[in-house]
Design a protein around this motif. Structure first.
Motif, PDB file in Angstrom:
ATOM      1  N   PHE A  36     -37.660  14.111 -33.487  1.00  0.00           N
ATOM      2  CA  PHE A  36     -36.276  14.594 -33.500  1.00  0.00           C
ATOM      3  C   PHE A  36     -36.251  16.119 -33.403  1.00  0.00           C
ATOM      4  O   PHE A  36     -35.511  16.694 -32.602  1.00  0.00           O
ATOM      5  CB  PHE A  36     -35.585  14.112 -34.785  1.00  0.00           C
ATOM      6  N   ASP A  37     -37.082  16.777 -34.209  1.00  0.00           N
ATOM      7  CA  ASP A  37     -37.126  18.244 -34.223  1.00  0.00           C
ATOM      8  C   ASP A  37     -37.623  18.819 -32.898  1.00  0.00           C
ATOM      9  O   ASP A  37     -37.174  19.887 -32.474  1.00  0.00           O
ATOM     10  CB  ASP A  37     -38.018  18.747 -35.365  1.00  0.00           C
ATOM     11  N   ALA A  38     -38.541  18.128 -32.231  1.00  0.00           N
ATOM     12  CA  ALA A  38     -39.115  18.618 -30.975  1.00  0.00           C
ATOM     13  C   ALA A  38     -38.199  18.380 -29.777  1.00  0.00           C
ATOM     14  O   ALA A  38     -38.442  18.913 -28.694  1.00  0.00           O
ATOM     15  CB  ALA A  38     -40.467  17.949 -30.723  1.00  0.00           C
ATOM     16  N   SER A  39     -37.151  17.589 -29.961  1.00  0.00           N
ATOM     17  CA  SER A  39     -36.248  17.239 -28.862  1.00  0.00           C
ATOM     18  C   SER A  39     -35.058  18.193 -28.814  1.00  0.00           C
ATOM     19  O   SER A  39     -34.538  18.598 -29.840  1.00  0.00           O
ATOM     20  CB  SER A  39     -35.729  15.809 -29.055  1.00  0.00           C
ATOM     21  N   ASP A  40     -34.646  18.546 -27.581  1.00  0.00           N
ATOM     22  CA  ASP A  40     -33.419  19.334 -27.396  1.00  0.00           C
ATOM     23  C   ASP A  40     -32.192  18.461 -27.593  1.00  0.00           C
ATOM     24  O   ASP A  40     -31.177  18.906 -28.119  1.00  0.00           O
ATOM     25  CB  ASP A  40     -33.350  19.929 -25.992  1.00  0.00           C
ATOM     26  N   VAL A  41     -32.280  17.235 -27.082  1.00  0.00           N
ATOM     27  CA  VAL A  41     -31.164  16.297 -27.165  1.00  0.00           C
ATOM     28  C   VAL A  41     -31.676  14.936 -27.620  1.00  0.00           C
ATOM     29  O   VAL A  41     -32.791  14.537 -27.297  1.00  0.00           O
ATOM     30  CB  VAL A  41     -30.426  16.134 -25.814  1.00  0.00           C
ATOM     31  N   VAL A  42     -30.821  14.274 -28.380  1.00  0.00           N
ATOM     32  CA  VAL A  42     -31.072  12.890 -28.782  1.00  0.00           C
ATOM     33  C   VAL A  42     -29.739  12.169 -28.622  1.00  0.00           C
ATOM     34  O   VAL A  42     -28.719  12.618 -29.144  1.00  0.00           O
ATOM     35  CB  VAL A  42     -31.565  12.787 -30.240  1.00  0.00           C
ATOM     36  N   PHE A  43     -29.749  11.081 -27.864  1.00  0.00           N
ATOM     37  CA  PHE A  43     -28.513  10.322 -27.677  1.00  0.00           C
ATOM     38  C   PHE A  43     -28.832   8.860 -27.432  1.00  0.00           C
ATOM     39  O   PHE A  43     -29.963   8.492 -27.128  1.00  0.00           O
ATOM     40  CB  PHE A  43     -27.672  10.899 -26.519  1.00  0.00           C
ATOM     41  N   VAL A  44     -27.818   8.049 -27.580  1.00  0.00           N
ATOM     42  CA  VAL A  44     -27.893   6.635 -27.245  1.00  0.00           C
ATOM     43  C   VAL A  44     -27.088   6.459 -25.970  1.00  0.00           C
ATOM     44  O   VAL A  44     -25.971   6.981 -25.858  1.00  0.00           O
ATOM     45  CB  VAL A  44     -27.321   5.757 -28.379  1.00  0.00           C
ATOM     46  N   GLY A  45     -27.669   5.782 -24.985  1.00  0.00           N
ATOM     47  CA  GLY A  45     -26.980   5.644 -23.715  1.00  0.00           C
ATOM     48  C   GLY A  45     -27.355   4.393 -22.952  1.00  0.00           C
ATOM     49  O   GLY A  45     -28.259   3.657 -23.336  1.00  0.00           O
ATOM     50  N   LEU A  46     -26.628   4.190 -21.865  1.00  0.00           N
ATOM     51  CA  LEU A  46     -26.850   3.055 -20.971  1.00  0.00           C
ATOM     52  C   LEU A  46     -27.205   3.559 -19.580  1.00  0.00           C
ATOM     53  O   LEU A  46     -26.483   4.398 -19.031  1.00  0.00           O
ATOM     54  CB  LEU A  46     -25.570   2.222 -20.841  1.00  0.00           C
ATOM     55  N   PRO A  47     -28.295   3.069 -18.991  1.00  0.00           N
ATOM     56  CA  PRO A  47     -28.567   3.422 -17.594  1.00  0.00           C
ATOM     57  C   PRO A  47     -27.526   2.743 -16.705  1.00  0.00           C
ATOM     58  O   PRO A  47     -27.312   1.538 -16.807  1.00  0.00           O
ATOM     59  CB  PRO A  47     -29.971   2.878 -17.344  1.00  0.00           C
ATOM     60  N   ILE A  48     -26.856   3.547 -15.872  1.00  0.00           N
ATOM     61  CA  ILE A  48     -25.759   2.980 -15.075  1.00  0.00           C
ATOM     62  C   ILE A  48     -25.993   3.055 -13.570  1.00  0.00           C
ATOM     63  O   ILE A  48     -25.354   2.332 -12.813  1.00  0.00           O
ATOM     64  CB  ILE A  48     -24.412   3.650 -15.409  1.00  0.00           C
ATOM     65  N   ARG A  49     -26.900   3.940 -13.128  1.00  0.00           N
ATOM     66  CA  ARG A  49     -27.114   4.057 -11.675  1.00  0.00           C
ATOM     67  C   ARG A  49     -28.517   4.555 -11.387  1.00  0.00           C
ATOM     68  O   ARG A  49     -28.972   5.545 -11.953  1.00  0.00           O
ATOM     69  CB  ARG A  49     -26.097   5.028 -11.080  1.00  0.00           C
ATOM     70  N   ASP A  50     -29.164   3.861 -10.508  1.00  0.00           N
ATOM     71  CA  ASP A  50     -30.477   4.258 -10.018  1.00  0.00           C
ATOM     72  C   ASP A  50     -30.259   5.369  -8.988  1.00  0.00           C
ATOM     73  O   ASP A  50     -29.484   5.196  -8.061  1.00  0.00           O
ATOM     74  CB  ASP A  50     -31.123   3.038  -9.363  1.00  0.00           C
ATOM     75  N   ILE A  51     -30.926   6.516  -9.171  1.00  0.00           N
ATOM     76  CA  ILE A  51     -30.708   7.596  -8.198  1.00  0.00           C
ATOM     77  C   ILE A  51     -31.792   7.652  -7.137  1.00  0.00           C
ATOM     78  O   ILE A  51     -31.705   8.424  -6.208  1.00  0.00           O
ATOM     79  CB  ILE A  51     -30.577   8.969  -8.880  1.00  0.00           C
TER      80      ILE A  51
END
Length: 182
Positions: A36-51
């Motif tokens: 957690f400390d080493a991360s800039d961002v932490v979030f919960v999400g859903l993959p919605i589109r393959d790029i």
């Protein structure tokens, strides 16, 4: 004969380990806090589109790089409801499934660069430079302009299979994040 089998076994073990991802296992509260400390961002999400559909190996999976809908943010500042997830070209990259809810520990991507071959670095793979927070897209990747265009519209986050987890398979991490919110 027994010594030969031991030697063969050791050689096979070294060979398997050299092509496998060597992730640190985050299980204890202390290990999760370090992540957690080493991360800039932490979030919960859903993959919605393959790029990058060329990376797709199976119709039930998205590729390694995807757009994510942010469900809840735990750390960092993400001003968009959708983020661009990019991963290194390595054995540690995670193929995303559209139905999975993913806990992402990541680093902000400040900018993208098109990595050129040099004498020191002759491989053609994409990778994240942790010192500069620059994601270097491999020189053989034909999608560099697409990645740049997407990065202008969405916050870029670098992660890997070592630090992004489907929530249903890692309830201890979800519990850790719930405790952080209280």
């Amino acid at each position: 004969m027994k010594n030969r089998l031991l030697i063969i076994g050791a050689v096979l073990l070294v060979a398997v380990c050299s092509i496998c991802c060597n992730c640190k296992w985050y299980e204890t509260q202390e290990q999760l806090q370090q992540l957690f400390d080493a991360s800039d961002v932490v979030f919960v999400g859903l993959p919605i589109r393959d790029i990058n559909p060329a990376q797709r190996r199976n119709q039930n999976l998205l590729g390694y790089d995807a757009l994510f809908k942010v469900i809840s943010q735990q750390k960092g500042i993400i001003t968009y409801d959708t983020v661009l997830i990019l991963q290194d070209d390595s054995n540690c990259a995670r193929l995303f499934r559209p139905a999975d809810t993913i806990i992402v520990f990541g680093r902000h991507i400040k900018r993208l660069s098109h990595k050129r071959r040099t004498k020191e670095y002759s491989k053609e793979y994409s990778l994240f430079d942790y010192e500069s927070s620059v994601f270097q897209v491999g020189s053989l990747d034909k999608n560099f302009q697409l990645y740049k265009r997407l990065h202008k519209h969405y916050a870029g986050v670098h992660t890997s299979g070592c630090v992004s987890f489907p929530i249903q398979y890692r309830p201890s991490i979800a519990a850790f994040l719930r405790a952080k919110r209280q």
